[in-house]
Design an enzyme around this catalytic site. Structure first.
Site, PDB file in Angstrom:
ATOM      1  N   HIS A 629      38.416  49.407  41.781  1.00 16.35           N
ATOM      2  CA  HIS A 629      37.778  48.104  42.027  1.00 16.35           C
ATOM      3  C   HIS A 629      37.266  47.967  43.459  1.00 16.35           C
ATOM      4  O   HIS A 629      36.434  47.112  43.745  1.00 16.35           O
ATOM      5  CB  HIS A 629      38.699  46.940  41.615  1.00 16.35           C
ATOM      6  CG  HIS A 629      39.786  46.611  42.576  1.00 16.35           C
ATOM      7  ND1 HIS A 629      41.094  47.017  42.396  1.00 16.35           N
ATOM      8  CD2 HIS A 629      39.776  45.893  43.727  1.00 16.35           C
ATOM      9  CE1 HIS A 629      41.828  46.549  43.396  1.00 16.35           C
ATOM     10  NE2 HIS A 629      41.053  45.871  44.214  1.00 16.35           N
ATOM     11  N   ASP A 677      42.063  51.516  36.856  1.00 14.51           N
ATOM     12  CA  ASP A 677      41.666  51.157  38.222  1.00 14.51           C
ATOM     13  C   ASP A 677      42.045  52.282  39.190  1.00 14.51           C
ATOM     14  O   ASP A 677      43.019  52.169  39.947  1.00 14.51           O
ATOM     15  CB  ASP A 677      42.357  49.829  38.609  1.00 14.51           C
ATOM     16  CG  ASP A 677      41.775  49.227  39.873  1.00 14.51           C
ATOM     17  OD1 ASP A 677      40.732  49.715  40.334  1.00 14.51           O
ATOM     18  OD2 ASP A 677      42.382  48.264  40.396  1.00 14.51           O
ATOM     19  N   SER A 773      44.707  46.565  48.422  1.00 12.23           N
ATOM     20  CA  SER A 773      44.203  47.254  47.219  1.00 12.23           C
ATOM     21  C   SER A 773      43.869  48.706  47.510  1.00 12.23           C
ATOM     22  O   SER A 773      43.298  49.029  48.547  1.00 12.23           O
ATOM     23  CB  SER A 773      42.936  46.560  46.731  1.00 12.23           C
ATOM     24  OG  SER A 773      43.287  45.441  46.004  1.00 12.23           O
TER      25      SER A 773
HETATM   26  C1  4AZ Z   1      43.691  41.898  46.029  1.00 17.02           C
HETATM   27  O1  4AZ Z   1      42.955  40.913  45.937  1.00 17.02           O
HETATM   28  C2  4AZ Z   1      45.105  41.798  45.521  1.00 17.02           C
HETATM   29  N1  4AZ Z   1      49.751  40.438  44.561  1.00 17.02           N
HETATM   30  C3  4AZ Z   1      45.920  42.894  45.617  1.00 17.02           C
HETATM   31  C4  4AZ Z   1      47.206  42.802  45.149  1.00 17.02           C
HETATM   32  C5  4AZ Z   1      47.663  41.631  44.583  1.00 17.02           C
HETATM   33  C6  4AZ Z   1      46.852  40.530  44.491  1.00 17.02           C
HETATM   34  C7  4AZ Z   1      45.547  40.617  44.973  1.00 17.02           C
HETATM   35  C8  4AZ Z   1      49.057  41.558  44.075  1.00 17.02           C
HETATM   36  O2  4AZ Z   1      43.282  42.941  46.540  1.00 17.02           O
END
Ligand code: 4AZ
Length: 826
Positions: A629, A677, A773
């Site tokens: 993503h 992902d 992420s």
């Molecule tokens: C994000 O937006 C994201 N709490 C990554 C991890 C989580 C929520 C959002 C998990 O990249």
């Protein structure tokens, strides 16, 4: 090809081009800057000399009939293309001048063979007049007709380059939308008629076909013939012939444009047998298939950015196709082997009567199956079963449909009895059941490019009992025998048959290894098929004479690991022998949020256009693993703006920075559900051996490794520390989280696929957040102290909310996919 005659208009411009016959190609050499088509050997045949003349209505004020139609193709340029052009200009063009080339094409009817020459000249004059009197007059250089052809709508298409010369040093803002607007504004439309036909200097123009894109200098040179490359022009009118298209070289450069033109009324199917290019996401090497004769990005049907030997075929939406092959610095072999055919247009509308028997009895497919289906398709199927108690069952091969959300669909949208669904590709079959004896189904091709062919089996099913007695209904819609539920085998393909199970201890299916051992979760593999050690809820330590394999089976050999012999059934004893076995764990286990410098040597920060955007993990000297993503979208999928920062503790102070050469996003990544992902990134420069104290790869788990709820792991990253924060942390953060039982996570979130796993703490106090992420969920294997990349930060409901754990990509499901690109890991 339109073969109708047109009358002569009273306007001088019309007089000039009134005697136009619709020739697919002619007189290329006579048009300014236009390349003469090369004579073709066995390919195609000579262009037809004369077309039969037919009378056609002519444009005049009285009967308001369009005499000829002109399609102007003008391409709009995105800000990103603009930026790219400026970067490129700075790099490539010395001095004060730079060029932007824009193309447009035009369609009109005519009667004489000189039509395209005449049409081209007149369009040239009209465009000249438009731009020499516009705000861009001082940048406008010339308009150059690249091609004139007939199209399946019965008009003449004139393909143009409009060349602008920009003094880039003065920082002029050149707005491609403005260039398009100038042309569109100069086309008068008739409000009375309310048609899309306008008029430009007396030429009838189809407004709907006005498209404008920025072009590249190299495309300009190749398509108008200034570059003596390997460009060729093919005309094909034999329906049963395969016209070969082959080119290769072992050094130098190949910049080829193959213009394919079929007889009017037919389409072109291009079949690619092999492509040899450098894999770098099309930054240097590419094979691009256009649905036009100009390299207009808005007409791209498909791009191939890496070498392939898989046969694929693509179908145009009209009688034209352009195949652009680019390999500017050939180091090994570069080239393509392909052929094309002329095919008739297919209707995609069917009424199907489904018989009384329950089961699958027939197949439907996407248009032009097994070719990729074109982006502008729409298919309708009307199904009817013989009894009101029987519904319609659809078995999708490697595809599934789910209710459409507010977001658009990436891979086809479906309308089934007035409900909307989005389609997505995956690695197993799914069944969709329509609980009605009548099913009105429409497929709309929503992808920007051609998409993979679809095959769907259809049949009827008993509405009151979708799965036969004694079988279990998987989330994927498949039915499997009840006896296969909770047996540790993924019979449903989506593992739904293995969720919500109490730990069962089945008897050995095959023979027993231990004569008198109990068939319980005791860390010993008693059954030959290992089922006695599956679905165990507690981690069993192996004793000091045994080695614990990846699937938590103790192998009776102390030094099984990295001894060159595969001892564990899952091969885990010989995997990851060069990855991080850091045993100094004290600084990671202690609480707190700031990490110690060098504590997570596989942690990477990925910067997009200079700013931290995502995390990643080092898995080898030149490969990183991250989340798909992070790279979703046109700009984000291009590796050029990305840099990888390795051996970093405080943001911006990396020990090693490398541009990203290639991004490989999983082909089944689903931007709606975040399924699959995962993405691999190849560094432009491998990190040096001398930094191995500060940069270390993390181990990839054994394929299919099962994890246990309650196991403690660590999530790390420079992401936000609170959900409401608007920026990330300057210092690398760590949080200890627990792996959460899949059944529990499914009951929290609903859609948790077998490619996902959940981790967090139920209080919600420790979690990943935006900016983390793509980063690692690292779990330390007790047996050997190695750190395993169990998960990749993917998504979640907010950050740190009670009862909503973080969702991670389950890396153990992607081991063979990773190895395909990173063979050095095996
Ligand atoms: C994000 O937006 C994201 N709490 C990554 C991890 C989580 C929520 C959002 C998990 O990249």
């Amino acid at each position: 090809m339109d073969k109708e005659n047109t009358d002569v208009s009273s306007k001088p411009a019309d007089v000039n081009i009134s005697n136009i016959s619709v020739q697919v190609v002619s007189a290329q050499g006579k048009l300014p800057g236009r390349r003469a088509p090369r004579p073709q050997k066995p390919i195609g045949k000579a262009k037809p000399k004369k077309q039969p003349k037919k009378k056609a209505p002519f444009w005049n004020v009285q009967n308001k009939i369009i005499i000829f139609t002109v399609f102007l193709f003008i391409l709009a340029v995105t800000a990103w293309t603009l930026l790219w052009l400026y970067i490129r200009r700075k790099g490539n063009i010395g001095g004060d001048l730079a060029e932007i080339q824009l193309g447009f094409r035009k369609l009109r009817k005519g009667k004489e063979e000189t039509a395209e020459l005449g049409g081209g000249v007149v369009v040239n004059l009209a465009v000249n007049l438009v731009y020499t009197t516009s705000a861009f007059s001082k940048f406008y250089k010339q308009s150059v007709v690249a091609d004139v052809s007939s199209n399946n709508k019965g008009g003449l298409l004139v393909h143009f380059w409009i060349v602008f010369v920009m003094p880039h040093a003065k920082g002029h803002i050149f707005c491609e939308d403005c260039v398009a607007a100038i042309l569109k504004d100069s086309i008068q439309t008739s409000i009375i008629n309310r048609t899309s036909v306008g008029s430009l200097q007396g030429l009838a123009v189809d407004m709907d076909s006005v498209v404008l894109n920025a072009g590249l200098r190299s495309d300009y040179s190749s398509t108008i013939g200034a570059d003596k490359g390997c460009s060729q022009y093919f005309y094909a009118d034999h329906l049963s012939l395969r016209y070969p298209l082959e080119i290769s070289a072992t050094s130098g450069r190949l910049m080829c444009h193959f213009k394919l033109v079929a007889v009017v009324g037919y389409l072109i199917r291009l079949s690619i047998e092999s492509v040899q290019i450098e894999a770098d996401n099309c930054v240097t090497d590419s094979l691009t298939i256009y649905d036009s004769l100009m390299p207009l990005w808005s007409t791209v049907l498909y791009r191939i950015c890496e070498p392939t030997r898989t046969i694929m075929s693509f179908v145009s939406t009209n009688n034209l196709m352009l195949v652009a092959f680019k390999s500017p610095q050939i180091r090994r072999l570069s080239g393509i082997r392909a052929f094309f055919e002329v095919i008739p247009e297919q209707k995609c509308e069917n009424t199907v009567f489904v018989k009384e028997i329950t089961g699958f009895e027939g197949k439907i497919s996407s248009p032009y199956y097994p070719s990729y289906y074109p982006p502008k398709c729409k298919c309708t199927w009307k199904f009817q079963t013989s009894l009101s108690t029987l519904g319609v069952a659809l078995k999708f091969h490697n595809y599934s449909i789910t209710k459409k959300s507010v977001k658009g669909c990436d891979h086809g949208w479906w309308e089934i009895n007035e409900q909307m669904y989005c389609g997505s590709y995956m690695d197993h079959q799914t069944i969709f059941r329509v609980p009605s004896s009548l099913a009105h189904i429409q497929l709309h091709c929503s992808s920007r490019l051609s998409d993979k062919p679809l095959l769907v089996e259809y049949g009827s099913y008993n509405i009151s009992q979708p799965c036969p007695v004694g079988s279990f209904r998987c989330s994927s819609g498949l039915c499997v025998p009840q006896t296969q539920r909770c047996d540790g085998v993924n019979d449903c393909f989506d593992e739904s048959d293995e969720l919500f199970c109490v730990t069962l201890k089945p008897a050995c299916n095959t023979s027993s290894l231990r004569q008198h051992g109990p068939l319980v979760c005791d860390g010993f593999r008693d059954c030959e098929d290992g089922r006695d050690e599956q679905n165990c809820t507690q981690s069993i330590p192996c004793n000091n004479r045994t080695f614990k394999c990846g699937n938590d089976i103790c192998f009776r050999k102390q030094n099984a690991q990295c001894d060159g012999t595969v001892d564990c059934p899952d091969g885990s004893d010989e995997q990851g022998c060069s990855c991080s076995r850091s045993l100094s764990t004290h600084h990671r286990i202690i609480g707190g949020t700031d990490t110690q410098e060098g504590g997570w040597p596989w942690q990477v920060s990925l910067h997009f256009v200079g700013s931290a955007y995502c995390g990643a993990s080092v898995i080898s000297r030149e490969w990183l693993l991250s989340a798909a993503h992070c790279f979703h979208g046109n700009r984000l999928s291009d590796p050029t703006p990305w840099t990888a920062h390795l051996g970093m503790y405080v943001q911006g102070n990396a020990k090693f920075v490398s541009p990203v050469k290639r991004i490989v996003v999983h082909e089944y990544y689903n931007s709606q559900t975040f399924d699959y992902d995962i993405a691999l990134l190849q560094l432009s420069t491998a990190w040096p051996e001398t930094l191995k104290q500060l940069i270390q790869p993390i181990c990839i788990p054994p394929a299919g490794q099962k994890v246990r709820g309650g196991e403690k792991c660590w999530v790390t990253g420079w992401g936000r520390r609170h959900e409401a924060d608007n920026k990330g942390s300057p210092v690398l953060q760590q949080a200890e989280v627990e792996l959460i039982d899949q059944t529990l996570c499914v009951s929290t979130y609903g859609i948790i696929t077998s490619r996902m796993l959940c981790a967090g703490v139920m209080s919600g106090k420790r979690d990943a957040c935006r900016g983390d992420s793509g980063g690692p969920l690292s779990c330390r294997r007790k047996s050997d102290g190695k750190w395993i990349l169990t998960g990749i930060v993917s998504w979640g409901h907010g950050c740190g909310r009670p009862d909503f754990p973080g969702v991670y990509t389950r890396v153990s499901n992607f081991v063979s996919w990773i190895r395909k690109y990173v063979p050095s890991l095996s």
